[in-house]
Design a protein around this motif. Structure first.
Motif, PDB file in Angstrom:
ATOM      1  N   LYS A 149       0.835  -1.202   0.000  1.00  0.00           N
ATOM      2  CA  LYS A 149       0.000   0.000   0.000  1.00  0.00           C
ATOM      3  C   LYS A 149       0.872   1.256   0.000  1.00  0.00           C
ATOM      4  O   LYS A 149       0.622   2.208  -0.753  1.00  0.00           O
ATOM      5  CB  LYS A 149      -0.923  -0.005   1.217  1.00  0.00           C
ATOM      6  CG  LYS A 149      -1.816   1.226   1.317  1.00  0.00           C
ATOM      7  CD  LYS A 149      -2.677   1.176   2.576  1.00  0.00           C
ATOM      8  CE  LYS A 149      -3.522   2.448   2.705  1.00  0.00           C
ATOM      9  NZ  LYS A 149      -4.338   2.414   3.946  1.00  0.00           N
ATOM     10  N   GLN A 153       1.397   4.201  -2.983  1.00  0.00           N
ATOM     11  CA  GLN A 153       1.224   5.621  -2.698  1.00  0.00           C
ATOM     12  C   GLN A 153       2.392   6.461  -3.207  1.00  0.00           C
ATOM     13  O   GLN A 153       2.235   7.642  -3.500  1.00  0.00           O
ATOM     14  CB  GLN A 153       1.050   5.831  -1.191  1.00  0.00           C
ATOM     15  CG  GLN A 153      -0.271   5.310  -0.646  1.00  0.00           C
ATOM     16  CD  GLN A 153      -0.356   5.431   0.870  1.00  0.00           C
ATOM     17  OE1 GLN A 153       0.592   5.853   1.534  1.00  0.00           O
ATOM     18  NE2 GLN A 153      -1.502   5.058   1.426  1.00  0.00           N
ATOM     19  N   HIS A 154       3.554   5.848  -3.307  1.00  0.00           N
ATOM     20  CA  HIS A 154       4.754   6.595  -3.676  1.00  0.00           C
ATOM     21  C   HIS A 154       5.222   6.372  -5.116  1.00  0.00           C
ATOM     22  O   HIS A 154       5.987   7.185  -5.650  1.00  0.00           O
ATOM     23  CB  HIS A 154       5.923   6.221  -2.745  1.00  0.00           C
ATOM     24  CG  HIS A 154       5.820   6.814  -1.376  1.00  0.00           C
ATOM     25  ND1 HIS A 154       5.945   8.155  -1.131  1.00  0.00           N
ATOM     26  CD2 HIS A 154       5.601   6.231  -0.170  1.00  0.00           C
ATOM     27  CE1 HIS A 154       5.814   8.390   0.163  1.00  0.00           C
ATOM     28  NE2 HIS A 154       5.601   7.234   0.773  1.00  0.00           N
TER      29      HIS A 154
END
Length: 487
Positions: A149, A153-154
């Motif tokens: 996750k 996100q990055h």
């Protein structure tokens, strides 16, 4: 030029026909079968000879022109380059010489450096992820969903696709300051942290920046093999320091102060001695710091798996116990997260920040930013502490089960050296070839390390270093049963 000059094409090959023809042309030129100045048939004629489309031939000829193998003259045709004969004659001469004469000694400009010659004589040990391989954490119980996750996100952040501060990603360094201050009593600022490619690069930098050839290095004996290998590139004089109660013997160093006066670095694992597992008492830590300070020596404090003490909280690091500026603190995420992450860190005294950072920049450059960003969030969002708490509980259960099995089944055959900490335990087996024993376990799918391989001199103990973190209950029972049969 005849069709027989070309090998047959493989029409069923996955390799494009254009590439096959191009490679055949290059091969014929290199072999001298198409000599300098030879005029090639027209592209139309070549397409008829080879029974391929003219467009394919045109593309091949254009590529050969760009590469300098052929050239064209308007109104005259296409010719093999005039630069080819010298190359061919040298090549043919060398081939003939190799058949009739012994190879001559390599010329001086082909020689390797002293380090290169040393590396030729060494081998790289395989580090397969097997049950009982030392240093491998429990990978099945890693919080994969949380990690993925954070990665998602990055992964689309363009800022993480460029270059960054050679000291490492600032949010990660800030996260480490906060975490290490609370959990390990480390005293530093983000400016004192250098993110490295694992512990090996961290030790290599210490070796390259602080040691010259022949300088004395004080190294725990037995001690971490990887540190000894990393230090060896600077060719220091390694002085083994014995253990007392399975930790570095501070009294021995003090009593041999004159003999050790020229030493520059003390390498030690005080929170959990590797491989014997001892904990250096606080009083001895302070004595070691004072002795090193009075005698102008650096202390390299390797805190490789200090998080996993089962009967008490992790103890304070030496770095936070002194106001002196001579302790270099080293940590890694290979045991607390996973080895393939290849992230470690050094906490450096102020005067070492610039030379270490410049050396890292010159030698290896920046580290990938994505992993650093994910680890920073993993720490700051509390996942790291929760993961350590969970693993500490599981490792304690595995440790107690493994220790009980050994004491029950192998009690008369081995001497167990087990501290209530870490991810491995040591069994001493006197008068045995522990390298052969390790190899026999490998044949059955089990990892291990020979205890004798951790020693720096001939005064060795034999046995096995067994990592229990990445094992199941069945693995542990099977290994003990196998050892019982072998011994």
């Amino acid at each position: 030029m005849e069709v027989a000059s070309f090998p047959a094409f493989d029409l069923n090959s996955n390799e494009p026909l254009q590439h096959q023809i191009h490679q055949q042309f290059v091969s014929l030129i290199a072999q001298g079968r198409l000599t300098s100045g030879l005029r090639l048939p027209s592209t139309r004629k070549l397409s008829e000879i080879l029974q391929v489309s003219r467009n394919t031939i045109v593309l091949v000829i254009e590529q050969l022109k760009m590469e300098g193998f052929v050239y064209s003259q308007t109104g005259r045709g296409t010719f093999i380059s005039n630069d080819i004969p010298d190359v061919i004659s040298i090549s043919n001469t060398q081939k003939q010489a190799s058949k009739t004469t012994k190879p001559e000694k390599r010329s001086q400009f082909m020689a390797l450096s002293q380090l290169g010659e040393t590396m030729k004589k060494l081998s790289v040990s395989s580090a397969l992820t097997l049950p009982f391989t030392p240093g491998v954490p429990d990978l099945k119980h890693f919080p994969h969903k949380i990690w993925h996750k954070l990665v998602r996100q990055h992964q689309d952040r363009t800022v993480l696709m460029g270059y960054d501060d050679p000291q490492g990603y600032l949010p990660l360094r800030e996260a480490l300051v906060s975490y290490l201050s609370l959990s390990r009593g480390v005293n530093c600022k983000a400016e004192n942290i250098l993110i490295t490619q694992g512990s090996q690069q961290a030790i290599s930098l210490c070796s390259q920046i602080l040691l010259n050839e022949g300088d004395m290095l004080l190294h725990e004996n037995p001690g971490y093999q990887g540190a000894n290998r990393a230090f060896s590139t600077s060719k220091p004089f390694v002085q083994p320091v014995p253990l007392k109660n399975n930790s570095i013997d501070v009294d021995w160093m003090i009593n041999h102060c004159e003999k050790l006066s020229e030493s520059k670095i003390i390498y030690t694992t005080p929170a959990h001695q590797y491989p014997m597992g001892g904990l250096l008492p606080a009083s001895d830590r302070l004595r070691l710091i004072n002795w090193a300070t009075e005698n102008n020596k650096w202390i390299l404090e390797d805190d490789y798996d200090s998080e996993y003490h089962f009967n008490h909280k992790p103890i304070a690091a030496m770095q936070g116990m002194t106001k002196h500026n001579n302790v270099i603190y080293m940590g890694s995420f290979s045991k607390t997260l996973f080895p393939a992450l290849r992230l470690g860190y050094l906490i450096l005294p102020d005067e070492l920040i610039r030379p270490f950072t410049v050396a890292k920049s010159y030698l290896t450059g920046d580290l990938p930013l994505l992993n650093q960003a994910v680890v920073a969030d993993f720490i700051m969002q509390g996942h790291f502490v929760r993961h350590l708490r969970k693993m500490r509980k599981q490792y304690k259960e595995k440790f107690l089960h493994f220790e009980q099995l050994i004491n029950t089944v192998l009690k008369t055959k081995v001497n167990i050296i087990a501290e209530s900490a870490g991810m491995h335990l040591v069994i001493e087996i006197p008068n045995i070839n522990d390298v052969q024993l390790k190899n026999k376990l490998y044949e059955h799918g089990f990892g291990s390390s020979a205890l004798s391989s951790y020693y720096l001199n001939d005064e060795i103990k034999t046995g096995l270093v067994l990592g229990f973190a990445n094992t199941t209950e069945e693995n542990r029972m099977d290994l003990v049963e196998l050892l019982d049969k072998i011994l």
